[in-house]
Design an enzyme around this catalytic site. Structure first.
Site, PDB file in Angstrom:
ATOM      1  N   ASP A 364      -0.262   1.504  -3.851  1.00 35.75           N
ATOM      2  CA  ASP A 364       0.562   2.696  -4.061  1.00 35.75           C
ATOM      3  C   ASP A 364       1.180   2.662  -5.456  1.00 35.75           C
ATOM      4  O   ASP A 364       0.696   1.974  -6.363  1.00 35.75           O
ATOM      5  CB  ASP A 364       1.623   2.760  -2.937  1.00 35.75           C
ATOM      6  CG  ASP A 364       2.036   4.176  -2.584  1.00 35.75           C
ATOM      7  OD1 ASP A 364       2.832   4.754  -3.353  1.00 35.75           O
ATOM      8  OD2 ASP A 364       1.551   4.721  -1.568  1.00 35.75           O
ATOM      9  N   ASP A 365       2.239   3.370  -5.643  1.00 36.13           N
ATOM     10  CA  ASP A 365       2.917   3.520  -6.929  1.00 36.13           C
ATOM     11  C   ASP A 365       3.228   2.157  -7.576  1.00 36.13           C
ATOM     12  O   ASP A 365       3.434   1.177  -6.884  1.00 36.13           O
ATOM     13  CB  ASP A 365       4.242   4.264  -6.654  1.00 36.13           C
ATOM     14  CG  ASP A 365       4.835   4.857  -7.899  1.00 36.13           C
ATOM     15  OD1 ASP A 365       4.282   4.654  -8.990  1.00 36.13           O
ATOM     16  OD2 ASP A 365       5.855   5.551  -7.775  1.00 36.13           O
ATOM     17  N   LYS A 474      -4.747   8.429  -3.058  1.00 34.83           N
ATOM     18  CA  LYS A 474      -3.551   9.074  -2.499  1.00 34.83           C
ATOM     19  C   LYS A 474      -3.005   9.974  -3.601  1.00 34.83           C
ATOM     20  O   LYS A 474      -2.578   9.491  -4.658  1.00 34.83           O
ATOM     21  CB  LYS A 474      -2.518   8.021  -2.085  1.00 34.83           C
ATOM     22  CG  LYS A 474      -1.255   8.624  -1.497  1.00 34.83           C
ATOM     23  CD  LYS A 474      -0.383   7.552  -0.872  1.00 34.83           C
ATOM     24  CE  LYS A 474       0.991   8.063  -0.496  1.00 34.83           C
ATOM     25  NZ  LYS A 474       1.908   6.982  -0.113  1.00 34.83           N
ATOM     26  N   ASP A 476      -0.320  12.269  -4.837  1.00 37.05           N
ATOM     27  CA  ASP A 476       1.084  12.561  -4.526  1.00 37.05           C
ATOM     28  C   ASP A 476       1.629  13.671  -5.414  1.00 37.05           C
ATOM     29  O   ASP A 476       1.044  14.005  -6.458  1.00 37.05           O
ATOM     30  CB  ASP A 476       1.898  11.275  -4.712  1.00 37.05           C
ATOM     31  CG  ASP A 476       3.128  11.224  -3.836  1.00 37.05           C
ATOM     32  OD1 ASP A 476       3.542  12.282  -3.327  1.00 37.05           O
ATOM     33  OD2 ASP A 476       3.695  10.127  -3.673  1.00 37.05           O
ATOM     34  N   MET A 477       2.766  14.228  -5.048  1.00 35.00           N
ATOM     35  CA  MET A 477       3.425  15.290  -5.824  1.00 35.00           C
ATOM     36  C   MET A 477       4.890  15.279  -5.395  1.00 35.00           C
ATOM     37  O   MET A 477       5.214  15.768  -4.332  1.00 35.00           O
ATOM     38  CB  MET A 477       2.768  16.623  -5.447  1.00 35.00           C
ATOM     39  CG  MET A 477       3.013  17.773  -6.379  1.00 35.00           C
ATOM     40  SD  MET A 477       4.522  18.670  -5.967  1.00 35.00           S
ATOM     41  CE  MET A 477       4.336  20.111  -6.942  1.00 35.00           C
ATOM     42  N   CYS A 522      -0.308  14.075  -0.455  1.00 31.73           N
ATOM     43  CA  CYS A 522       1.049  13.654  -0.110  1.00 31.73           C
ATOM     44  C   CYS A 522       1.970  14.413  -1.032  1.00 31.73           C
ATOM     45  O   CYS A 522       1.582  14.764  -2.152  1.00 31.73           O
ATOM     46  CB  CYS A 522       1.153  12.144  -0.360  1.00 31.73           C
ATOM     47  SG  CYS A 522       2.813  11.470  -0.346  1.00 31.73           S
ATOM     48  N   GLY A 525       5.779  12.697   1.207  1.00 29.29           N
ATOM     49  CA  GLY A 525       5.464  12.879   2.627  1.00 29.29           C
ATOM     50  C   GLY A 525       4.851  14.259   2.803  1.00 29.29           C
ATOM     51  O   GLY A 525       4.022  14.693   2.008  1.00 29.29           O
ATOM     52  N   ASP A 544       7.439  10.482   4.831  1.00 30.39           N
ATOM     53  CA  ASP A 544       7.874   9.133   4.440  1.00 30.39           C
ATOM     54  C   ASP A 544       8.618   8.474   5.593  1.00 30.39           C
ATOM     55  O   ASP A 544       8.959   7.300   5.535  1.00 30.39           O
ATOM     56  CB  ASP A 544       8.801   9.206   3.217  1.00 30.39           C
ATOM     57  CG  ASP A 544       8.010   9.377   1.927  1.00 30.39           C
ATOM     58  OD1 ASP A 544       6.770   9.330   1.981  1.00 30.39           O
ATOM     59  OD2 ASP A 544       8.640   9.580   0.874  1.00 30.39           O
TER      60      ASP A 544
HETATM   61  C1  GLA Z   1       6.410   9.323  -2.393  1.00 31.87           C
HETATM   62  C2  GLA Z   1       5.432   9.111  -1.264  1.00 31.87           C
HETATM   63  C3  GLA Z   1       5.491   7.667  -0.821  1.00 31.87           C
HETATM   64  C4  GLA Z   1       5.188   6.751  -1.977  1.00 31.87           C
HETATM   65  C5  GLA Z   1       6.137   7.042  -3.130  1.00 31.87           C
HETATM   66  C6  GLA Z   1       5.740   6.281  -4.369  1.00 31.87           C
HETATM   67  O1  GLA Z   1       7.706   9.217  -1.960  1.00 31.87           O
HETATM   68  O2  GLA Z   1       5.696   9.976  -0.218  1.00 31.87           O
HETATM   69  O3  GLA Z   1       4.592   7.448   0.245  1.00 31.87           O
HETATM   70  O4  GLA Z   1       3.854   6.947  -2.377  1.00 31.87           O
HETATM   71  O5  GLA Z   1       6.148   8.417  -3.453  1.00 31.87           O
HETATM   72  O6  GLA Z   1       6.570   6.535  -5.426  1.00 31.87           O
END
Ligand code: GLA
Length: 776
Positions: A364-365, A474, A476-477, A522, A525, A544
């Site tokens: 992830d991040d 994944k 994300d935004m 995502c 969430g 989340d």
């Molecule tokens: C959002 C996503 C999480 C995670 C974080 C990472 O909050 O919903 O699942 O990926 O970003 O910064």
């Protein structure tokens, strides 16, 4: 099948009819949407005004006079006597707002009609049929195509609009809905799915009354505030009984659903792009296309309505490569490490996860630039060599050599002011010249109306995807859009929609280039859980919030509109990071298994006993994965506020989840009832065996032990890490009829006496039962 019986049109799916006709004056009168009719004499469905009504105004035409305000219509205009909410608002070449669209011609087409810019439902030719009704404005040279497509097997009708300006002068479109429908009756409740971060898709129901109710989003995305999917239900509708209509939109931007009850007893429903800050100029021969609206109907309650939606999404929305393809069990690094990881921590997590049966490792991040917190580096997708010395290629190779697939997190639409990208290209970020833009999570949104930004994102993504050989992304935004401005559009009223077109352009590019990469979308969430995103990414990180008791609300809300195969659900540690609630590992799994299962926790903090449990859970999930991801999902109406029951059924197998949100003293005896079984077939019903942690019993354990040990002493703690206590299980062979009428299950612990046949649930306890047909 589309029956062209001009002036009547009947759209027929497996079980439904949608009927309208062209009135002598050229407008389309809506006649019927419901279960298939045997009748052919549709004229009896016409509304029957016999005289003018009070202060109504006549629509005057050479072909007759009518009162538009009284008519149930398929689409309406402005300024000709229909004073209800209009689906379209155009500043005409003559500078008026008056529009008057009437029937011109029609065409029946086999299959779907693809859009050039927007995602639409896909189908093989024989799976769908389309009807295009061409309407023209009587005074300006405007052409409006109403496009209807039916997906017969799934009982879904979709609608959208294509407007073309044939006039020499420009027009300004200020509102253009994808769909409008007027129903004859008004005794409906409106059900919406609302919330915010970590409380997405909570179901809300309200009675409709005179006036207008609007469900919409203005954040730039479909949002966690209000999902674009809504349901209109007759007052007596339940999960398995009664009439309801479902409406959704294949769109990821600002949406708008309006429901209006008029004083003449009509219920008008419309949906489409939110007119908020919207204005689109059409020059001569230019067209505007709306997103596709999705409609379905059930006269057997919400469960059937959801099944129509689910089958439609699994067959006609999800990218074809992932249709009916089981989704891998994931381990995600976010809640395990947040930003604080290095290669060896990741590999160690991956190794442990692999041993437990996990199939896909998602980093992830935190893997790029200087991203050690959420203040910097979004936009700079060069790997952080301090954390990952062998680069993203090296890490990917190591993960894959363990026999796992490898996936990576991106937030492609964003930039931190503290980043190389922003230093080099501040003009890539959305902001209004001369004003300071607002920050959200310390970041700005990239201007997806700018072609250079689209090119930059595509290049960066392909570069990293190729370096890492990704199996999964994944996407994300994490913030909403403010300071809406782009120098790359001629009119700022285009901003929000053009942003979404830019987003779809990138997603299309990535999908076409890498059709086999699984995309999970995502937005903090479930802030962008919609049919538009599902057209590119087969599953969505739904929240989340992984607290299973909260998830019962979130996943259940989503289940009205979206199938389990799209709802990504992870098991995390307890107490939960957002609610501080302590829940059993078994319930965290039992809830997550009614969707796409993953784990998001540091396995270092998991005891050997829990690891054994997780291994069993994953094996059980894999054994039943087709069922949990692609089965028919049923919600149960229950009179017990502390109980929730879900079922999922596929072919000969059924799983039932019995969830207890709070324990009660001396609980009632329970029975479980399955739906949808063959009455006279014999089923084997078995509960999934789950162990309870010894620590759950606290000091009470002392009473059960032959030797006296301190319940929280060293010895008990060591034993607790390695051993659990088996919960009572059930195992029967009974007929479908018996199970459908209610099968008594073992007594729950009721405050005194206990033996190994007592079911122990306590607060937040739950169990899963599998019923499998063994004899017809
Ligand atoms: C959002 C996503 C999480 C995670 C974080 C990472 O909050 O919903 O699942 O990926 O970003 O910064």
């Amino acid at each position: 099948m589309i029956y062209d019986q001009y002036p009547y049109f009947k759209l027929e799916t497996k079980d439904l009819n949608y009927i309208f006709h062209v009135m002598p004056t050229g407008q389309l009168e809506h006649l019927y949407f419901g279960r298939k009719l045997v009748d052919e004499n549709y004229e009896v469905l016409h509304v029957k005004p016999t005289a003018g009504a009070g202060s109504t105004v006549e629509y005057v035409s050479t072909k007759g006079n009518i009162l538009l305000e009284l008519m149930p219509l398929e689409y309406s205009g402005i300024g000709k006597g229909d004073f209800r909410l209009s689906p379209i608002e155009i500043k005409m070449p003559d500078q008026t707002f008056v529009s008057d669209f009437v029937y011109h011609s029609h065409e029946v087409i086999q299959g779907i009609i693809e859009s050039k810019e927007l995602p639409t439902a896909h189908a093989k030719d024989h799976e769908a049929d389309s009807l295009v009704i061409k309407m023209v404005d009587l005074h300006a040279s405007l052409e409006m195509k109403l496009i209807y497509t039916i997906f017969a097997k799934q009982n879904v009708v979709t609608r959208r609009v294509l407007l073309t300006n044939l006039n020499d002068l420009d027009i300004q479109v200020r509102k253009i809905m994808s769909m409008m429908i007027d129903l004859h009756e008004t005794d409906y409740d409106l059900i919406t799915f609302d919330g915010g971060w970590i409380k997405e898709a909570h179901k809300h129901k309200r009675a409709l009354s005179y006036g207008t109710y609007i469900n919409d989003s203005t954040t730039g995305s479909s949002s966690n505030r209000h999902n674009p999917g809504i349901i209109l239900a007759k007052k007596n509708a339940t999960e398995d009984y009664g009439t309801c209509i479902g409406v959704n939109l294949i769109y990821s931007g600002n949406h708008y659903e309006a429901v209006q009850i008029s004083n003449h007893g009509n219920l008008r429903v419309m949906n489409g792009i939110n007119p908020h800050c919207f204005e689109w100029v059409l020059k001569k021969n230019e067209s505007f296309e709306t997103p596709e609206a999705v409609l379905t109907f059930s006269d057997q309650g919400f469960n059937l309505l959801s099944h129509h939606f689910h089958e439609f999404i699994n067959n006609h929305i999800i990218p074809t490569e992932f249709q009916h393809q089981v989704r891998p069990v994931v381990i995600n690094s976010w809640e395990a490490f947040f930003f604080d990881f290095n290669q060896s921590k990741l590999i160690s997590l991956a190794k442990k996860a692999k041993k437990l049966g996990v199939e896909l490792f998602v980093l992830d991040d935190g893997w790029f630039g200087q991203r050690n917190d959420d203040h910097q580096s979004l936009g700079d997708y060069d790997v952080n060599k301090k954390k990952l010395p062998s680069g993203i290629t090296g890490l990917s190779k190591s993960i894959k050599s363990l026999g796992l697939k490898f996936g990576l997190w991106f937030e492609p639409e964003m930039v931190n002011p503290k980043s190389n990208l922003y230093e080099e290209h501040p003009e890539y970020a959305i902001s209004i010249p001369g004003r300071t833009p607002s920050l959200g999570r310390n970041q700005l949104v990239l201007d997806l109306c700018n072609p250079n930004v689209l090119a930059y994102i595509k290049n960066e993504l392909t570069r990293v995807i190729d370096l890492a050989g990704l199996d999964y992304i994944k996407w994300d935004m994490n913030r909403h859009i403010t300071d809406m401005y782009s120098m790359h559009i001629p009119n700022q009223g285009m901003f929000f929609h053009q942003y979404i077109l830019g987003l779809y352009d990138i997603l299309n590019y990535i999908r076409n280039r890498y059709p086999n990469i699984l995309i999970e979308t995502c937005s903090s969430g479930g802030n962008r859980f919609d049919l538009g995103m599902l057209s590119y990414g087969a599953q969505v990180w739904s929240s989340d919030n992984t607290d299973p008791i909260e998830r019962l609300k979130i996943q259940e809300g989503l289940s009205y509109l979206y199938p389990p195969s799209t709802i990504s659900c992870h098991v995390s540690l307890s107490p939960h990071a957002q609610t501080l609630r302590k829940t059993p590992l078994s319930t965290r799994f039992n809830v997550a298994s009614f969707g796409v299962l993953g784990y998001e926790l540091n396995l270092k903090y998991v005891t050997p006993f829990e690891k054994r449990e997780i291994k069993n859970q994953i094996q059980f999930y894999k054994d039943n994965r087709e069922l949990f991801q692609f089965g028919r999902f049923y919600r149960y109406d229950t009179i017990h506020p502390n109980r929730k029951i879900w079922q999922i059924s596929k072919d000969e197998k059924h799983a039932l989840g019995n969830f207890q949100t709070l324990a009660s003293a001396s609980p009632e005896f329970e029975s479980i009832q399955f739906k949808d079984l063959e009455h006279d077939s014999i089923y084997h019903i078995k509960s999934f065996m789950q162990q309870m942690p010894i620590s759950q019993f606290g000091h009470l354990i002392a009473h059960a032990l032959p030797i006296k040990l301190h319940p929280d002493g060293f010895i008990m703690r060591v034993i607790g890490k390695h051993k659990g206590l088996p919960n009572a299980t059930e195992d029967y062979q009974v007929s479908g009829r018996m199970m459908m009428s209610g099968l008594p299950i073992k007594q729950q612990f009721m405050g005194t006496y206990y033996n190994d046949q007592t079911r122990i649930l306590g607060d937040f306890g739950s169990q899963i039962y599998i019923a499998e047909k063994i004899q017809s």
